[in-house]
Design a protein around this motif. Structure first.
Motif, mmCIF file in Angstrom:
data_model
loop_
_atom_site.group_PDB
_atom_site.id
_atom_site.type_symbol
_atom_site.label_atom_id
_atom_site.label_comp_id
_atom_site.label_asym_id
_atom_site.label_seq_id
_atom_site.Cartn_x
_atom_site.Cartn_y
_atom_site.Cartn_z
ATOM 1 N N LYS A 71 -30.493 160.391 70.458
ATOM 2 C CA LYS A 71 -30.994 160.300 69.084
ATOM 3 C C LYS A 71 -29.901 160.660 68.083
ATOM 4 C CE LYS A 71 -35.845 161.221 70.193
ATOM 5 N NZ LYS A 71 -37.019 162.093 69.915
ATOM 6 N N THR A 115 -32.723 156.051 68.076
ATOM 7 C CA THR A 115 -31.996 156.106 69.346
ATOM 8 C C THR A 115 -30.970 154.978 69.427
ATOM 9 O OG1 THR A 115 -33.509 154.664 70.561
ATOM 10 C CG2 THR A 115 -34.061 157.019 70.468
ATOM 11 N N PRO A 158 -32.128 159.887 60.981
ATOM 12 C CA PRO A 158 -32.249 160.872 62.061
ATOM 13 C C PRO A 158 -33.397 160.498 63.005
ATOM 14 C CG PRO A 158 -31.929 161.984 59.965
ATOM 15 C CD PRO A 158 -32.145 160.537 59.644
ATOM 16 N N GLY A 159 -33.135 160.604 64.283
ATOM 17 C CA GLY A 159 -34.166 160.297 65.275
ATOM 18 C C GLY A 159 -34.082 158.907 65.857
ATOM 19 N N GLU A 217 -28.378 162.270 64.781
ATOM 20 C CA GLU A 217 -28.625 163.488 64.014
ATOM 21 C C GLU A 217 -27.732 163.505 62.775
ATOM 22 O OE1 GLU A 217 -27.869 166.762 66.584
ATOM 23 O OE2 GLU A 217 -29.283 166.094 68.142
#
Length: 289
Positions: free
Chosen positions: A95, A46, A43-44, A97
């Motif tokens: 990003k 890009t 997660p996070g 998720e």
């Protein structure tokens, strides 16, 4: 799926057999990269970071040239939601998720051979993309069957479209430039320095342009599209094929090399270069379940 490609290669002699080995090696390298990068996604992360991870992984293993630089698409961008111009294909700061689908797409050149692959996955469970991936199996089978029948590329494209409609999906490869479902790839002359332009390798673009010029004179195109210039039988060579399904903001595709020859033997006239790929193994496991 496409027969035993390794056994088939042993029956082919000379330059073609050597080329098949070269193309298979770089295609496997690209899929190995996709699986390695997918395993590192969190997660996070890009799209730009995921694209850079692909570039770095491949460069560490000797890749210095590209048909095109790596792409990464997250979320509804896997279905090319609202894509209108080519610049929208390039990686963004979107990003990742939990539960979000992603597609990694890369086209490295290694030892003079090119590959162009697409790998679909999700960060955790995503039932919609899982269904899309399962339903892509029918497209791989349809494309091979109809290429062996020597139907025109345009007709096969239209039949892929019809299959998508029956499945309840949208055609998302139509969003690509010229709406292509596939394009020819060739060997690329190795150079110490291999520049890129607009995300594409200059040497590969020159090869594609040369094919386009040569094909125009002979009545064929290196681009497999829904348009009149693709209204011809499959041209012998290596084709990077990528049926891309979309459903309500989720997309999935595979991309791999289809080999077309001038053989009169149906099985040798067209075959998938390699049946030991992540999506093919997935379908085999589903069939065995």
């Amino acid at each position: 799926m496409g027969g035993d490609t390794r056994q088939r290669t042993t029956r082919l002699t000379g330059r073609l057999a050597a080329d098949l080995r070269g193309f298979r090696e770089v295609q496997r390298l690209a899929y190995e990269c996709a699986e390695a990068v997918a395993a590192q996604l969190r997660p996070g992360v890009t799209e730009r970071e995921a694209a850079r991870m692909q570039r770095e992984w491949l460069r560490e293993r000797g890749v210095r040239d590209w048909f095109h630089l790596p792409f990464a698409w997250f979320g509804d961008r896997t279905a090319f939601a609202d894509f209108r111009i080519p610049l929208q294909f390039f990686p963004t700061n979107r990003k990742l998720e939990p539960g979000m689908p992603f597609i990694l797409d890369m086209a490295p050149v290694h030892r003079g051979y090119a590959a162009d692959i697409g790998y679909s996955g999700s960060l955790g469970l995503n039932p919609v993309q899982d269904r899309l991936m399962s339903d892509l199996r029918a497209h791989r089978e349809l494309i091979l069957e109809q290429v062996r029948e020597r139907r025109s590329l345009r007709e096969i494209y239209e039949n892929v479209d019809r299959l998508m409609v029956r499945q309840g999906y949208a055609n998302r490869h139509r969003a690509y430039p010229f709406g292509v479902i596939a394009h020819k790839i060739d060997r690329v002359r190795e150079r110490r320095w291999s520049p890129t332009a607009f995300g594409f390798g200059v040497q590969s673009l020159k090869g594609l342009a040369s094919d386009a010029l040569h094909g125009h004179r002979e009545g064929w195109s290196p681009l497999w599209s829904p348009y009149r210039f693709s209204d011809h039988s499959p041209q012998p060579g290596m084709w990077a094929v990528e049926p891309h399904l979309g459903f309500r903001g989720t997309g999935a595709k595979f991309e791999e090399i289809l080999v077309v020859t001038d053989s009169r033997d149906p099985e040798e006239s067209a075959f998938w270069l390699d049946d030991d790929l992540p999506h093919v193994r997935r379908w085999a496991e589903e069939g065995a379940a």
